[in-house]
Design a protein around this motif. Sequence first.
Motif, PDB file in Angstrom:
ATOM      1  N   ARG A 152       8.006  58.184  -1.721  1.00  0.00           N
ATOM      2  CA  ARG A 152       8.935  59.153  -1.127  1.00  0.00           C
ATOM      3  C   ARG A 152      10.382  58.716  -1.315  1.00  0.00           C
ATOM      4  O   ARG A 152      11.239  59.511  -1.710  1.00  0.00           O
ATOM      5  CB  ARG A 152       8.625  59.335   0.357  1.00  0.00           C
ATOM      6  CG  ARG A 152       9.614  60.239   1.093  1.00  0.00           C
ATOM      7  CD  ARG A 152       9.174  60.507   2.520  1.00  0.00           C
ATOM      8  NE  ARG A 152       8.961  59.276   3.277  1.00  0.00           N
ATOM      9  CZ  ARG A 152       9.947  58.564   3.821  1.00  0.00           C
ATOM     10  NH1 ARG A 152      11.214  58.924   3.657  1.00  0.00           N
ATOM     11  NH2 ARG A 152       9.679  57.479   4.525  1.00  0.00           N
ATOM     12  N   LYS A 153      10.660  57.432  -1.048  1.00  0.00           N
ATOM     13  CA  LYS A 153      12.037  56.945  -1.163  1.00  0.00           C
ATOM     14  C   LYS A 153      12.535  56.949  -2.610  1.00  0.00           C
ATOM     15  O   LYS A 153      13.732  57.162  -2.855  1.00  0.00           O
ATOM     16  CB  LYS A 153      12.142  55.537  -0.577  1.00  0.00           C
ATOM     17  CG  LYS A 153      12.063  55.496   0.946  1.00  0.00           C
ATOM     18  CD  LYS A 153      12.276  54.082   1.474  1.00  0.00           C
ATOM     19  CE  LYS A 153      12.327  54.044   2.990  1.00  0.00           C
ATOM     20  NZ  LYS A 153      12.536  52.665   3.507  1.00  0.00           N
ATOM     21  N   LEU A 154      11.626  56.720  -3.553  1.00  0.00           N
ATOM     22  CA  LEU A 154      12.022  56.715  -4.963  1.00  0.00           C
ATOM     23  C   LEU A 154      12.042  58.117  -5.554  1.00  0.00           C
ATOM     24  O   LEU A 154      12.524  58.318  -6.671  1.00  0.00           O
ATOM     25  CB  LEU A 154      11.083  55.825  -5.779  1.00  0.00           C
ATOM     26  CG  LEU A 154      11.130  54.328  -5.474  1.00  0.00           C
ATOM     27  CD1 LEU A 154      10.197  53.562  -6.421  1.00  0.00           C
ATOM     28  CD2 LEU A 154      12.545  53.776  -5.584  1.00  0.00           C
ATOM     29  N   GLY A 155      11.476  59.095  -4.819  1.00  0.00           N
ATOM     30  CA  GLY A 155      11.480  60.470  -5.300  1.00  0.00           C
ATOM     31  C   GLY A 155      10.521  60.706  -6.441  1.00  0.00           C
ATOM     32  O   GLY A 155      10.805  61.501  -7.358  1.00  0.00           O
ATOM     33  N   VAL A 156       9.373  60.025  -6.426  1.00  0.00           N
ATOM     34  CA  VAL A 156       8.369  60.186  -7.478  1.00  0.00           C
ATOM     35  C   VAL A 156       7.036  60.551  -6.836  1.00  0.00           C
ATOM     36  O   VAL A 156       6.833  60.407  -5.631  1.00  0.00           O
ATOM     37  CB  VAL A 156       8.216  58.901  -8.326  1.00  0.00           C
ATOM     38  CG1 VAL A 156       9.506  58.595  -9.068  1.00  0.00           C
ATOM     39  CG2 VAL A 156       7.818  57.711  -7.439  1.00  0.00           C
ATOM     40  N   GLY A 157       6.086  61.023  -7.677  1.00  0.00           N
ATOM     41  CA  GLY A 157       4.828  61.516  -7.152  1.00  0.00           C
ATOM     42  C   GLY A 157       3.625  60.638  -7.398  1.00  0.00           C
ATOM     43  O   GLY A 157       2.526  60.952  -6.931  1.00  0.00           O
ATOM     44  N   SER A 158       3.797  59.539  -8.143  1.00  0.00           N
ATOM     45  CA  SER A 158       2.645  58.692  -8.448  1.00  0.00           C
ATOM     46  C   SER A 158       3.066  57.238  -8.609  1.00  0.00           C
ATOM     47  O   SER A 158       4.252  56.938  -8.816  1.00  0.00           O
ATOM     48  CB  SER A 158       1.970  59.170  -9.743  1.00  0.00           C
ATOM     49  OG  SER A 158       2.805  58.891 -10.864  1.00  0.00           O
TER      50      SER A 158
END
Length: 216
Positions: free
Chosen positions: A192-198
């Motif tokens: 969530r903090k890195l803004g990625v989904g996997s």
Amino acid sequence: MTTRIVIGDDHPLVQAALRTGLSTALPDLDIVACHSLDEVLAVLSARPDEIDLVLWDLNMPGIQGFTGLFMMLAQFPTVPVAIISAKQDATTIRRAIAYGASGYIPKSLSLPAMADAVTRILAGEIWMPPNIGGRGSLQSSDLELASRLASLSAQQLRILSMIVAGRLNKQIANDLNIAEQTVKGHVSVILRKLGVGSRTQAAVLAERLSGGGDAS
């Protein structure tokens, strides 16, 4: 007044050379030699208000690149950390400063030049080799990534480095002696903090921590 410097470098010859060079420039000097990130963190935990500077090698076993820098800054934000490294390309140096390092000292410098750089950093300067340029020379993606990574806790940064190394949640839990469910919770927060989904996307993004790759 005693100046206390922690040197995080696993090469005895480098440790000895730095001790010699710095002791000449700073006669009242207390140097603590560490050979791993865990040793550095233990010293900082025991005496955080007594350490004036950490000199950190980017190429330490088990914790490559900028991960160690972020972990130290996350846990001890008031302790200056300067990078000392054999890498001296402009991109790595600029990223180090963007990521919060108080200086970047190439190992190719002479001992007197290293000692001068350390003295300037101790005086409050942000030191890097001449003609490199600072944060203004960085791409916006570098600064954005620095902001994302700075939002992670030290434990989350450690877990992220293990994800990059290909470790599974169960393996990470065993290594850190925590519950696998706790690891899963940390991984969710990291994504969530890195803004990625996997995990794969997180690992690709975090390759910047090793000083390489271009993440968006």
